[in-house]
Scaffold this active site. Structure first.
Site, mmCIF file in Angstrom:
data_model
loop_
_atom_site.group_PDB
_atom_site.id
_atom_site.type_symbol
_atom_site.label_atom_id
_atom_site.label_comp_id
_atom_site.label_asym_id
_atom_site.label_seq_id
_atom_site.Cartn_x
_atom_site.Cartn_y
_atom_site.Cartn_z
ATOM 1 N N GLU A 1 39.473 -26.095 -12.559
ATOM 2 C CA GLU A 1 38.426 -25.723 -13.502
ATOM 3 C C GLU A 1 37.545 -26.944 -13.756
ATOM 4 O OE1 GLU A 1 39.540 -24.823 -17.677
ATOM 5 O OE2 GLU A 1 38.243 -23.068 -17.440
ATOM 6 N N CYS B 1 35.140 -20.396 -20.204
ATOM 7 C CA CYS B 1 36.444 -20.179 -19.581
ATOM 8 C C CYS B 1 36.353 -19.111 -18.497
ATOM 9 C CB CYS B 1 37.469 -19.806 -20.628
ATOM 10 S SG CYS B 1 36.911 -18.528 -21.744
ATOM 11 N N GLY C 1 41.680 -23.044 -25.247
ATOM 12 C CA GLY C 1 41.403 -24.368 -24.699
ATOM 13 C C GLY C 1 41.980 -24.483 -23.307
ATOM 14 N N SER C 2 42.361 -25.687 -22.946
ATOM 15 C CA SER C 2 42.808 -25.933 -21.571
ATOM 16 C C SER C 2 44.231 -25.422 -21.352
ATOM 17 C CB SER C 2 42.759 -27.437 -21.289
ATOM 18 O OG SER C 2 43.596 -28.125 -22.185
ATOM 19 N N THR C 3 44.522 -25.099 -20.115
ATOM 20 C CA THR C 3 45.871 -24.657 -19.749
ATOM 21 C C THR C 3 46.878 -25.768 -20.011
ATOM 22 O OG1 THR C 3 45.074 -23.010 -18.195
ATOM 23 C CG2 THR C 3 47.271 -23.899 -17.766
ATOM 24 N N GLU C 4 46.462 -27.006 -19.780
ATOM 25 C CA GLU C 4 47.342 -28.157 -20.001
ATOM 26 C C GLU C 4 47.793 -28.227 -21.461
ATOM 27 O OE1 GLU C 4 45.120 -31.684 -19.251
ATOM 28 O OE2 GLU C 4 46.727 -32.990 -20.002
ATOM 29 N N GLY D 1 47.580 -25.771 -23.599
ATOM 30 C CA GLY D 1 48.289 -24.515 -23.878
ATOM 31 C C GLY D 1 49.792 -24.659 -23.652
ATOM 32 N N GLU E 1 44.504 -18.495 -25.013
ATOM 33 C CA GLU E 1 43.319 -18.152 -24.222
ATOM 34 C C GLU E 1 42.973 -19.413 -23.450
ATOM 35 O OE1 GLU E 1 42.173 -15.133 -23.463
ATOM 36 O OE2 GLU E 1 41.988 -14.785 -25.615
HETATM 37 P P1 NAP Z 1 41.643 -29.031 -25.099
HETATM 38 O O1 NAP Z 1 42.137 -30.417 -25.087
HETATM 39 O O2 NAP Z 1 42.536 -27.952 -24.603
HETATM 40 O O3 NAP Z 1 41.152 -28.724 -26.596
HETATM 41 C C1 NAP Z 1 41.163 -27.464 -27.227
HETATM 42 C C2 NAP Z 1 41.620 -27.614 -28.665
HETATM 43 O O4 NAP Z 1 42.986 -28.036 -28.707
HETATM 44 C C3 NAP Z 1 40.857 -28.655 -29.436
HETATM 45 O O5 NAP Z 1 40.732 -28.243 -30.783
HETATM 46 C C4 NAP Z 1 41.766 -29.851 -29.313
HETATM 47 O O6 NAP Z 1 41.552 -30.819 -30.285
HETATM 48 C C5 NAP Z 1 43.103 -29.223 -29.483
HETATM 49 N N1 NAP Z 1 44.215 -30.026 -28.970
HETATM 50 C C6 NAP Z 1 44.186 -31.097 -28.125
HETATM 51 N N2 NAP Z 1 45.428 -31.547 -27.880
HETATM 52 C C7 NAP Z 1 46.266 -30.741 -28.581
HETATM 53 C C8 NAP Z 1 47.691 -30.680 -28.713
HETATM 54 N N3 NAP Z 1 48.508 -31.509 -28.077
HETATM 55 N N4 NAP Z 1 48.215 -29.712 -29.502
HETATM 56 C C9 NAP Z 1 47.417 -28.833 -30.128
HETATM 57 N N5 NAP Z 1 46.077 -28.846 -30.045
HETATM 58 C C10 NAP Z 1 45.502 -29.786 -29.272
HETATM 59 O O7 NAP Z 1 40.311 -28.944 -24.300
HETATM 60 P P2 NAP Z 1 39.274 -30.145 -24.130
HETATM 61 O O8 NAP Z 1 39.955 -31.456 -23.989
HETATM 62 O O9 NAP Z 1 38.314 -30.014 -25.196
HETATM 63 O O10 NAP Z 1 38.680 -29.769 -22.730
HETATM 64 C C11 NAP Z 1 39.427 -30.089 -21.560
HETATM 65 C C12 NAP Z 1 39.298 -28.991 -20.552
HETATM 66 O O11 NAP Z 1 39.807 -27.768 -21.075
HETATM 67 C C13 NAP Z 1 37.878 -28.639 -20.185
HETATM 68 O O12 NAP Z 1 37.358 -29.490 -19.237
HETATM 69 C C14 NAP Z 1 38.033 -27.247 -19.698
HETATM 70 O O13 NAP Z 1 38.459 -27.247 -18.369
HETATM 71 C C15 NAP Z 1 39.120 -26.687 -20.557
HETATM 72 N N6 NAP Z 1 38.599 -25.871 -21.671
HETATM 73 C C16 NAP Z 1 38.793 -24.550 -21.613
HETATM 74 C C17 NAP Z 1 38.306 -23.756 -22.633
HETATM 75 C C18 NAP Z 1 38.478 -22.288 -22.615
HETATM 76 O O14 NAP Z 1 37.771 -21.598 -23.325
HETATM 77 N N7 NAP Z 1 39.398 -21.753 -21.855
HETATM 78 C C19 NAP Z 1 37.628 -24.311 -23.690
HETATM 79 C C20 NAP Z 1 37.464 -25.696 -23.747
HETATM 80 C C21 NAP Z 1 37.971 -26.452 -22.717
HETATM 81 P P3 NAP Z 1 40.602 -32.060 -29.903
HETATM 82 O O15 NAP Z 1 39.279 -31.457 -29.535
HETATM 83 O O16 NAP Z 1 40.513 -32.799 -31.154
HETATM 84 O O17 NAP Z 1 41.236 -32.779 -28.749
#
Ligand code: NAP
Ligand code: MG
Length: 502
Positions: free
Chosen positions: A406, A309, A253-256, A258, A275
């Site tokens: 990103e 990603c 998911g996102s670096t934030e 992560g 990742e």
């Molecule tokens: P995200 O917030 O990082 O979500 C990824 C996963 O983590 C989801 O299952 C999410 O659940 C979960 N999550 C959220 N907050 C969490 C926490 N505090 N602790 C543990 N798990 C948590 O990504 P997103 O909000 O869907 O997308 C935001 C940005 O991330 C995108 O715009 C993109 O830039 C980036 N992104 C990167 C990738 C990659 O493959 N590298 C993939 C997706 C997104 P919820 O969905 O229920 O919030």
């Protein structure tokens, strides 16, 4: 509640209709259950904003139930006693069922995520099946070693020393919405091949194929509690990553987020693999095959609507061909057929959610306000659904947010470079280091540039050149650890050193 079929769209398969019409539950300890508090949330078709179905909203107490089920399955019972070749057969069976039901999984992924159903079946589902088969093979090939020890402080002694490769234990697997089934497979398959038990938390935007996959695991014969699936929001992911009885968290998911996982893992120092995001450089030299490089460079940033990603969203083009090359990329991108995922002609679907749509159109506005010029695109497409036009920006400065951050949408920033000055410094000017592309016919330049780029994957004369056997992961803030290949077996095993005095 069910999906609406517009003219020109394929009919939903009966299995998909049935899945969407039933009330969905999640999987804990071999039981399909509601959330403890009875909460649910809606999941939406991004092509039209309509509700597809409701799924349970798992909270910390549901995560805790799932962790207890996974712990019980790990510590005793059939899974703990199972032979590697039995795990092999079950994982292979998962791959076979996915292949048999590829169209059904593809439709469901298309409805939930927005991507083309045809591409989802041919890429996401087919590859996920390959991942399960690849790691089926690994289950019987996880080996320790014997070590010839010297033991200088025990002169005269004789010893038999060896290592055991053991599963880590209970693994929390948190995946995003861009490749929901595929990202789950990258984690589930090696974790299970190595004998772990798991809790899968899909993204809130795309929970459906994970739940359907739960049925596949049951059919393949996995004992109760080995695979648990909890749908929910970020708080469920946070509860999983903070849980003291979880031994490892694997996150995409996102670096934030992560970084939040790293903080949450602190309590019991669970193992963490990450990742994360990217802002990958795609470098085109003037001697590259022009047509191949144009098509490949469009694929680099536009595949999956830019929601990759690894997307090659910083396109560095040698100055002598910059104008012609960017014009050709813009022309090719403008020809892409935009539409809903269930239309077989669709190449580019909607973004996954209102949130992503707002984020991406916000970056388009920021790029234009900063002074960038859109050779094509630059705005939303149509007036329903979360569609955005493919956008090629030129006249960009490396300081612009569209170059640094990103975007996760169909947007590329193109910059010229002077080959005599080198391109590596500009290409490496990012907090990320996930992937890179190089286009050239000069073999030495290709290999030398591949060494200079700080990225976990480098693709030469192609982009998105993934394979299940190749390790994948990020340099810098793009992540920790490597998935796929034998590297993923390392992520889900730990080494025990045994030394026997003879
Ligand atoms: P995200 O917030 O990082 O979500 C990824 C996963 O983590 C989801 O299952 C999410 O659940 C979960 N999550 C959220 N907050 C969490 C926490 N505090 N602790 C543990 N798990 C948590 O990504 P997103 O909000 O869907 O997308 C935001 C940005 O991330 C995108 O715009 C993109 O830039 C980036 N992104 C990167 C990738 C990659 O493959 N590298 C993939 C997706 C997104 P919820 O969905 O229920 O919030
Ligand atoms: Mg989120």
């Amino acid at each position: 509640m069910t999906a609406t079929i517009e003219p020109g769209q394929v009919e939903l398969l009966p299995g998909v209709r049935g899945f969407l019409s039933g009330s969905r539950k999640f999987l804990i300890g071999g039981q399909w259950v509601d959330a403890a508090a009875g909460e649910t949330f809606e999941t939406v078709d991004p092509a039209n904003g309509q509700v597809l179905t409701e799924v349970p909203r798992g909270r910390a107490e549901d995560v805790d139930r799932a962790v207890r089920a996974a712990r019980a399955a790990f510590d005793g019972g059939p899974w703990a006693e199972m032979k590697p070749n039995e795990r092999e057969r079950m994982l292979w069976r998962v791959g076979d069922i996915l292949s048999e039901r590829a169209e059904e999984f593809g439709q469901l992924e298309a409805l939930d995520n927005g991507k083309s159903a045809g591409i989802a079946s041919a890429v996401d589902v087919a590859w996920a099946a390959d991942v399960f088969r690849y790691y089926a093979g690994w289950a019987t090939k996880i080996e320790g070693s014997t070590v010839g020890v010297s033991m200088p402080f025990a002169p005269g002694g004789r010893f038999h020393a060896y290592t055991l490769r053991e599963p880590v234990g209970v693994c929390g697997l948190i995946v995003p919405w861009n490749f929901p089934l595929l990202m789950a497979s990258w984690k589930l398959a090696p974790a299970l091949a190595a004998g772990n038990t798991v809790i899968l938390k899909p993204a809130e935007q795309t929970p459906l194929t994970a739940l359907l996959l739960g049925e596949v695991f049951e059919e393949a014969g996995f004992p109760p509690g080995v695979v648990n699936i909890v749908t929910g929001y970020g708080d469920a992911g946070a509860a999983l990553s903070a849980h003291d009885d979880v031994d490892k968290v694997a996150f995409t998911g996102s670096t934030e987020v992560g970084k939040k996982i790293v903080d949450a893992a602190r309590g019991n120092l669970k193992k963490v693999s990450l990742e994360l995001g990217g802002k990958s450089a795609n470098v085109v030299f003037a001697d590259a095959d022009f047509e191949t490089a144009v098509a490949g460079s469009v694929n680099a940033w536009l595949f999956n609507h830019g929601q990759c990603c690894v997307a090659g969203t910083r396109m560095f083009v040698e100055d002598s061909i910059f104008d012609d090359f960017t014009a050709a990329v813009a022309e090719a991108a403008s020809q892409v057929k935009i539409g809903p995922g269930l239309d077989p002609a669709t190449q580019l679907g909607p973004l996954v959610s209102q949130e992503q749509f707002d984020k991406v159109t916000g970056y388009l506005a920021a790029g234009l306000a900063d002074g960038a010029r859109a050779l094509t695109g630059g705005k939303r497409y149509g007036d329903t659904g979360y569609f955005v036009e493919p956008t090629v920006f030129v006249d960009v400065d490396p300081s612009f947010s569209i170059v640094r951050e990103e975007i996760f949408g169909p947007v590329v920033a193109a910059m010229p470079f002077d080959a005599s000055e080198g391109v590596a410094a500009a290409a490496n000017d990012s907090i990320y280091g996930l992937a890179a592309g190089i286009w050239t016919k000069d073999l030495s330049r290709a290999h030398l540039t591949a060494r200079q780029l700080k990225a976990g994957s480098v693709w030469v004369n192609q982009y998105n050149g993934f394979d299940t056997a190749m390790p994948f992961g990020g340099y810098k803030q793009s992540g920790w650890g490597r998935e796929l290949g034998s590297a993923a077996i390392d992520l889900y095993t730990q080494t025990k050193a045994v030394n026997v005095a003879l």
